[in-house]
Structures are given as structure tokens and as C-alpha cells.
Scaffold this active site. Structure first.
Site, PDB file in Angstrom:
ATOM      1  N   TYR A  74      42.182  58.700 -25.134  1.00 46.00           N
ATOM      2  CA  TYR A  74      43.406  58.310 -24.430  1.00 46.00           C
ATOM      3  C   TYR A  74      44.386  59.475 -24.297  1.00 46.00           C
ATOM      4  O   TYR A  74      45.345  59.382 -23.535  1.00 46.00           O
ATOM      5  CB  TYR A  74      44.114  57.172 -25.157  1.00 46.00           C
ATOM      6  N   HIS A 138      34.055  54.863 -30.585  1.00 46.47           N
ATOM      7  CA  HIS A 138      34.591  54.246 -29.380  1.00 46.47           C
ATOM      8  C   HIS A 138      33.523  53.481 -28.592  1.00 46.47           C
ATOM      9  O   HIS A 138      33.796  52.409 -28.045  1.00 46.47           O
ATOM     10  CB  HIS A 138      35.214  55.328 -28.493  1.00 46.47           C
TER      11      HIS A 138
END
Length: 250
Positions: A74, A138
Site C-alpha cells: 500500500y 499478503h
């Protein structure tokens, strides 16, 4: 607890995160550490703390949120750390606060996980901000690489998980887990893990119940965190008349 999610850069509208995304790694790390070694603060760093994530996390901490979701991918861990540092300064950061971050697929190896964990811990201010750190893988891997070489992908997952276990053993993180793992990936992981994942963060909402995955996690004692509980704001979930009736006061 209710988790406050933060934005991936690809979801930001023009202008909301431009200042942050223009900073290089050195400038971002300087922001987290509170400025340059000589005590000065660069104007680029000052503008970076005004980005969407900073405001979002600080407002969340002031409102009583205790869990904050981010990820290396991110590119906003520094803003999360800066906001939590400000919340601690204001005395509004709960002592039980937790940051959940994630290792991206390009670090899916033993050493890659260790490097990613060290960087995430520094950027979010784990320990120094008084927050715990939960670290997740992730994704189970790069989808294209998995299709081309499934056995290599399985080995990478195993090596990466052993790296996660080392991070926990070394005290670098407080909890370890996974994200976006399917039933197959969970069963594979449960078959070799010496330390079971504490968390599996995956998409769950009324249009994506994933009952089989929920069952596997529950039986293994793995906490399920619902990612995208409002279906990314798509699919008309928030306008569904059946859900509106269920949510309305009786």
C-alpha cells in the site's frame, strides 16, 4: 475488533496521496523517525503527513479504533506510523492498539520475509508507538508464477512461512498470519506449519460468505478477518433491500 483499513495507492483519487507517493524511501523513513538527524523537518515530509492515510488513522485513533490495517504494497506504512505517533502524543492511542501489515509477493522467501518484517516494524513504529504488530503474507503467491511453476510456488510459501515463524520467535512481530488464503492454501499450510497462523484475512461479506474457508479456519483456531466487508463499495451491497431491512431498527 473492528479494523480500520487504509488505502492502497491505486485507490487514491488525484491529489489525496501525491505528496506521499513522491517521496523516496529515505524521506519516508525520515518521516517515521520524526525528521532528519539534525532535528530539521523537510517541507516534503511536512506535506506527507497531510495525506489521506494519516488523517484517516489519526481520526480513527481519536474515535477509539484499536486495530489499523496496512501493507508494504500500500506504500502507506509511514503515514500509519506517523499518525499513531501523533495519537500517542495526544494521549488518545489505546494501549491495546495493533497494526496489521503484510508481506508482498515479491518477498515470498525466508530472507525476504525477514527483510519486509524489519522494514514494516520500523515504518509503523511497532514498540516505539506502543502498538503491537501482526504480520501477514499478503497473498499465497504471484498468480502467474503459480500457474507457470506450481511446485516452486509451494516451496516459496513454505520458506516464507518459516520466515514468519522466525520473525515471531525473534520478537520482531507479535502475531503472524496470512491473507487471501483459500481452503487449499490453508490445508497446505496447516500441514507443515510449526506455528499455526493466528489470522486469515480474506474477503467476506453477504455476497461472499466462503463457508468452507470459515469452517477450516474455525476448526484450526485461526481468527478470520473480513477484508472488503462492503464488497469494495460495489455490487450494490449497501443498497440491498434485504440487508437494509435486516439492519433497520425493529
Amino acid at each position: 475488533p473492528l479494523v480500520l483499513g487504509t488505502c492502497c495507492p491505486c485507490e487514491l483519487t488525484a491529489g489525496t496521496g501525491d505528496e506521499l507517493l513522491d517521496l523516496d524511501d529515505a524521506a519516508l523513513d525520515a518521516l517515521l523517525l520524526g525528521g532528519a538527524a539534525d532535528g530539521s523537518v523537510d517541507t516534503a515530509q511536512q506535506s506527507a503527513v497531510c495525506d489521506l492515510t494519516y488523517a484517516q488513522v489519526l481520526a480513527g485513533a481519536r474515535a477509539g479504533f484499536v486495530a489499523f490495517d496496512t501493507a508494504a504494497h500500500y506504500e502507506n506504512e509511514e503515514s500509519v506510523g506517523a499518525a499513531l505517533r501523533q495519537a500517542a502524543t495526544e494521549g488518545v492511542l489505546d494501549e491495546k492498539s495493533e497494526v496489521i501489515s503484510k508481506v508482498w509477493v515479491d518477498r515470498l522467501s525466508f530472507d525476504g520475509v525477514l527483510q519486509s518484517a524489519e522494514r514494516s516494524a520500523m515504518r509503523v513504529g511497532a514498540r516505539s508507538n506502543g502498538v503491537s504488530l501482526t504480520l501477514l503474507l499478503h497473498f499465497p503467491g504471484d498468480p502467474l508464477a503459480a500457474l507457470a511453476a506450481p511446485e516452486a510456488s509451494r516451496r516459496a510459501r513454505k520458506d516464507a512461512w518459516w520466515g514468519m515463524e522466525r520473525c515471531l520467535d525473534d520478537g520482531l512481530v507479535d502475531r503472524i498470519g496470512v491473507a487471501n488464503f483459500s481452503v487449499r492454501h490453508m490445508n497446505e499450510l496447516l500441514g507443515f506449519a510449526k506455528i499455526l497462523p493466528a489470522v486469515n484475512q480474506a474477503e467476506f461479506h453477504p455476497y461472499c460468505a466462503q463457508e468452507a474457508l470459515l469452517k477450516v479456519c474455525k476448526e484450526a483456531g485461526v481468527e478470520v478477518q473480513a477484508a472488503s466487508p462492503f464488497a469494495h463499495g460495489e455490487l450494490g451491497l449497501l443498497r440491498d433491500e434485504r440487508l437494509a431491512r435486516m439492519a433497520s431498527p425493529r
